[in-house]
Design an enzyme around this catalytic site. Structure first.
Site, mmCIF file in Angstrom:
data_model
loop_
_atom_site.group_PDB
_atom_site.id
_atom_site.type_symbol
_atom_site.label_atom_id
_atom_site.label_comp_id
_atom_site.label_asym_id
_atom_site.label_seq_id
_atom_site.Cartn_x
_atom_site.Cartn_y
_atom_site.Cartn_z
ATOM 1 N N HIS B 49 0.958 -1.174 0.141
ATOM 2 C CA HIS B 49 -0.037 -0.003 -0.021
ATOM 3 C C HIS B 49 0.838 1.204 -0.087
ATOM 4 O O HIS B 49 0.525 2.375 -0.840
ATOM 5 C CB HIS B 49 -0.953 -0.136 1.301
ATOM 6 C CG HIS B 49 -2.245 0.780 1.069
ATOM 7 N ND1 HIS B 49 -3.271 0.886 0.635
ATOM 8 C CD2 HIS B 49 -2.019 2.194 1.848
ATOM 9 C CE1 HIS B 49 -3.829 1.823 1.064
ATOM 10 N NE2 HIS B 49 -3.333 2.798 1.504
ATOM 11 N N HIS B 95 -10.644 2.725 -0.941
ATOM 12 C CA HIS B 95 -10.772 2.269 0.308
ATOM 13 C C HIS B 95 -11.603 0.763 0.287
ATOM 14 O O HIS B 95 -12.746 0.742 1.042
ATOM 15 C CB HIS B 95 -11.558 3.289 1.288
ATOM 16 C CG HIS B 95 -10.727 3.769 2.490
ATOM 17 N ND1 HIS B 95 -11.073 4.051 3.593
ATOM 18 C CD2 HIS B 95 -9.236 3.660 2.703
ATOM 19 C CE1 HIS B 95 -10.385 4.035 4.526
ATOM 20 N NE2 HIS B 95 -9.133 3.885 3.922
#
Lengths: 233, 736
Positions: B49, B95
């Site tokens: 990430h 998300h």
């Protein structure tokens, strides 16, 4: 017209309201911080939309107890003109300056859409540029706009001509049970109410967002133009 | 994952998501066994990430420059010149994992995070958009996720007072266990007041503002870097909780402070919180940073250094201030009732040193932390062969097919969703959701309009990732063009499965290659973006199911004079002209899926030269006033596009196509690219002639008028009937 817009933490439609007021007065309104303990000389105070204090506790409940509201009560007692839109309407009911309360929308969801309003009471500073029965379009955007009051209060509002606007369809037909025309389920399809002296008006929809043809229309302009005519001596 | 301090070894490193090789590199950089907190810092900074370790090699191949690009990838968001001294600042971010575990908070904090990426650069946010993918609508869990995600996006965006003006939604069973929530924010700033994140000035104070730090979201970045298993829902405590009220205060306080000269550098605390913000700010500035965690505003007692460094509590920012301006800054944040704390200083050590309760909890050299971060050239396998299109027959006829298509999950009216998002706050929304191919937002006190859209067609990307990647870019460009705006740049949100699987890596690389080709051909560079990998869910049988490859594109265009924009609603009269070539491409079409129940064949070909030529022609004809309404032809083909224009405008059209030279269903529902429907006054001959002069295929499709869409056969389908069919899906699914 000297107008002031109150900004609470979480207010978010103060800029929309400033644009609308400026478009009819040519001058920018003053912004009033919630912590103020005195007011400048004003013809009109506007409580704009938003989520004051994050809607925590209850919409408008905490703003109703902020320092500036003491000054605004005094302003109202002296016969000052106040417009409360959306969260501003909620704050006015929480403060007791207008009767009733705004509950969660009947469908339990936030609603953002155009609605039609029928003018119920012409000749007030807020409605003088309409005739009784006129219908105009305006955006609404709220989660808690379902107007309620006890039966005695509603009867009094109806009897004394203190309902400013009612939700209707495009032709002006009011049907309280119809969720298309009365989207939040308000009692008697009430969208806006007036104080007894007709100098305080609270309404859920946003006429300030429809004052420019670029944004899709000018249906909201008569309200602001009427205020200028009424309040500029 | 508990915050309790444990013995550091390779096993713990693996629990933190590092490989054995990566752990050995940590030990070698440190010259010793790292502390528990240090291991935490390495593991989040080197997570997929934060480090983009599987994707970086390929992201570098994307075009990122143009004369109008002010800041490309590498800053918190991309920045482009929109004229009159102003800049648009924008980015899209995923998300996905949190939104599956806890849909409301996952989606809400997705909006909050992307807003901070934009206002941290000095921009007032003026619009939010999103790109959503959900699983099979027949699954109860899908309903819960749709409900929570839509409420979450609305709950956050409505409260902060940024209008949500556009987006897209698809349903497919491939997203059953892994929905996608991609949120985009666009802001506007003066070009000479753009704030960057590189720290500077040894001795300058490091200041923490916003909400207090709690234990939420610890290791969120690591969670986003692994596939789900059946225990995913047990990870609910790792999802952050948002407070849009505080975010609104933070926006106003930061913008107020940015009007002064107090700020040297600023960055939001997003994924990996205090760790990534402090490491990135110091690293970019080539300085060291000392943090004193005792000074960090804390929500609960007894938090460890590890917990504070890895917390992903929301609505927090880190700033480097000029030392003689801290009082001004403190006064502003106190006015907005937000925490303000000096938690450190910049140093010349080149290290991040973290102190807590008199102990040094971490002391890491910043250069190797960044420069020796792993980067992988992961093996690529063969792309899965596409199942051949197969025989085509039309079992239902054109009229029935149209009704079914406009009511299907991917084409049904999205009003149920839009109506929960405040799209007008700010008073500058010129074209609301559904009013035009791209949303149009005016910049207050100027004539400038921004055209905004999000686009991707995952089923095309699954069939042929390369042309699918190109198509996503081309469709965003086309949607902006169809309003009359000039496309400027994109932000991308690359959602894929597990990159350690060669076939997924092959999809990823092919899609990026296609995107790059389209971006170059259309002068539409990538200025910001986000990669979300490991979007897979392991079922009880152990089989991991990947999502469809979904490189979502957020496009931004500009209109110098916003009053020239056009919408998609059919005007009262005139003619409808089809721009672009129609070959009747039914492979991977919605018609094929909804009517024949197949997802077969090649995705439609993307001819970028034709795309450019046709689009430039359409834009010119909009701006010179010839085209009064315009809609691109995409999912569902010509007849769906005609119907959408009719429903939006309330006026019908009599279609007159003597002979298309192909099967009717292929003509009406084929999804050939680079096409537009243009409404003009008069008989359309002038526009067709102008098109011929520009080398652009064009033909008159019919005459505008009436209250029906009338087929050449004479069958008339009333707008009222279309609307009923179009409106039913979401309310039936969600409010029954």
């Amino acid at each position: 017209m000297k107008a002031g817009i109150v900004v609470f933490p979480g207010t978010n439609r103060e800029r929309d309201m400033a644009i609308a007021l400026r478009s009819v007065t040519g001058t920018a309104p003053v912004m009033l911080w919630h912590g103020e303990t005195s007011l400048p000389d004003l013809d009109l105070i506007v409580l704009p939309g938003g989520f004051s204090y994050g809607d925590y506790l209850r919409c408008g409940a905490m703003a109703a107890h902020s320092p500036i509201m003491r000054e605004i009560r005094t302003f109202a007692a002296r016969g000052g003109h106040i417009l409360g839109v959306c969260n501003g309407f909620q704050i006015l009911t929480e403060t007791g300056l207008l009767p009733g309360a705004l509950l969660r929308n009947a469908g339990l969801r936030f609603l953002s859409q155009d609605c039609w309003l029928r003018v119920e009471e012409a000749g007030t500073p807020f409605t003088r540029n309409w005739k009784k029965g006129d219908v105009f379009r305006t955006p609404l955007a709220h989660g808690d706009g379902n107007y309620v009051a006890d039966v005695t209060t509603v009867d009094r509002l109806e009897g004394e001509g203190l309902i400013a606007f009612r939700y209707s369809d495009a032709k002006g037909v009011v049907d309280v049970a119809d969720r298309l025309s009365n989207p939040n389920g308000s009692m008697n399809a009430i969208a806006g109410v007036l104080s007894e002296n007709r100098r305080i008006c609270g309404m859920m929809p946003h006429p300030e967002d429809l004052v420019d043809p670029l944004m899709g229309g000018v249906d909201g302009r008569p309200l602001f133009e009427g205020l200028v005519e009424a309040l500029v001596q | 994952m508990s915050g309790a301090v444990r013995e550091v070894n390779e096993e713990l490193a693996r629990e933190f998501g590092l490989t054995s090789e990566e752990y050995n590199r940590v030990v070698s950089i440190m010259g010793r066994t790292p502390s528990f907190t240090e291991l935490g810092v390495f593991s989040v900074m080197w997570s997929e990430h934060c480090s983009y370790k599987s994707s970086r090699k390929w992201l570098r191949t994307l075009p990122t420059t143009a004369p109008w690009v002010i800041h490309g990838p590498g800053e918190n968001a991309g920045v482009v010149d929109i004229g009159q001294g102003l800049a648009a600042i924008f980015k899209m971010e995923s998300h996905n994992h949190p939104s599956f575990i806890e849909p409301y908070q996952g989606a809400a904090t997705g909006v909050g995070g992307i807003l901070r990426d934009v206002f941290t650069m000095g921009a007032r946010p003026v619009a939010n958009l999103n790109a959503l993918r959900f699983g099979d609508p027949a699954t109860p869990r899908t309903r819960e996720i749709v409900d929570g995600v839509v409420r979450g996006i609305g709950g956050y965006g409505n409260c902060v007072g940024v209008p949500t003006v556009g987006g897209e939604v698809n349903f497919h069973r491939a997203y059953d266990g892994n929905p996608l929530v991609n949120a985009m924010t666009v802001g506007v700033a003066h070009q000479d007041k753009i704030f960057l994140s590189a720290a500077a000035g040894v001795g300058n104070p490091v200041v923490y503002v916003g909400s207090k730090t709690g234990r939420d979201g610890i290791h969120g970045a690591t969670m986003s870097s692994a596939e789900f298993d059946e225990n995913a829902l047990a990870k609910r405590p790792t999802v952050q909780v948002g407070d849009p009220f505080v975010e609104k205060l933070l926006i106003e306080a930061c913008l107020e402070l940015m009007a002064t000269d107090a700020i040297v550098a600023i960055q939001d605390m997003g994924a990996a919180g205090l760790t990534s913000s402090s490491v990135e700010m110091a690293g970019k500035g080539g300085v060291g940073i000392d943090l004193d965690l005792d000074a960090v505003p804390q929500r609960e007692p007894g938090m460890t250094a590890y917990e504070m460094m890895l917390s992903e509590s929301q609505e927090r920012m880190l700033m480097v201030l000029k030392p003689d301006r801290t009082d001004i800054a403190r006064a502003i944040f106190e006015k907005w009732e937000l925490d303000f704390a000096i938690i450190g200083t910049l140093t010349d050590t080149g290290h991040i040193v973290v102190r807590h309760k008199g102990q040094v909890e971490a002391d890491i050299p910043l250069d190797p932390l960044a420069e020796q971060a792993p980067i992988y050239d992961r093996p690529r396998g063969e792309l899965k062969a596409v199942e051949p299109l197969g025989p085509i027959h039309d079992p239902v006829g054109i009229e029935q097919a149209l009704i079914r298509l406009i009511g299907c999950p991917d084409l049904a009216s999205r009003a149920w969703i839009w109506n929960q998002y405040d799209s007008t706050v700010g008073g500058q929304t010129v074209r609301r959701p559904g009013g035009a191919d791209a949303a149009i937002v005016k910049i207050e006190d100027t004539s400038i309009g921004l055209a905004l859209t999000t686009d991707c067609t995952p089923r095309y990307c699954q069939a042929t990732p390369r042309s699918g990647g190109a198509q996503a870019v081309a469709e965003a460009w086309r949607n902006i063009t169809a309003t009359g705006a000039r496309p400027l740049a994109v932000t991308d949100n690359l959602n894929f499965g597990n990159p350690e699987k060669p076939e997924i890596m092959a999809q990823f690389v092919a899609a990026i290659e296609g995107m790059g080709e389209a971006c170059r051909a259309l002068d539409f560079p990538v200025v910001s973006g986000n990669v979300s990998l490991y979007n897979e869910t392991r079922g009880p049988d152990g089989e991991a199911i990947s999502i469809l490859p979904t490189p979502a594109i957020g496009g931004l265009g500009v209109l110098e004079d916003v009053s020239r924009s056009v919408g998609l609603g059919m005007p009262e009269g005139g003619s409808l002209v089809l721009i672009g070539k129609t070959d009747g491409a039914l492979g991977q079409s919605i018609w094929l899926r909804e009517i024949l129940g197949r997802e077969t064949g090649d995705a439609p070909e993307v001819d970028l030269a034709a795309e450019r030529r046709n689009g430039d022609f359409v834009r010119e004809q909009i701006l010179n006033g010839a085209i009064v309404a315009c809609h691109d032809v995409s999912d569902g083909g010509i007849l769906v596009a005609v119907s959408e224009m009719a429903m939006a405008g309330g006026t019908g059209c009599v279609l007159d196509v003597p002979d298309s030279g192909m099967r009717p269903e292929a003509f009406w529902f084929g999804e050939d690219q680079a096409r537009y429907l243009a409404a003009v006054q008069g008989d359309g001959a002038d526009l067709v002639a102008a098109a011929q002069g520009a080398g652009v295929p064009a033909r008159v499709l019919g005459q505008i008028g009436g209250d029906s869409v009338t087929l050449p056969s004479g069958a008339a389908i009333s707008i009222a009937r279309l609307k009923v069919a179009n409106a039913a899906f979401f309310p039936d699914l969600m409010d029954r």
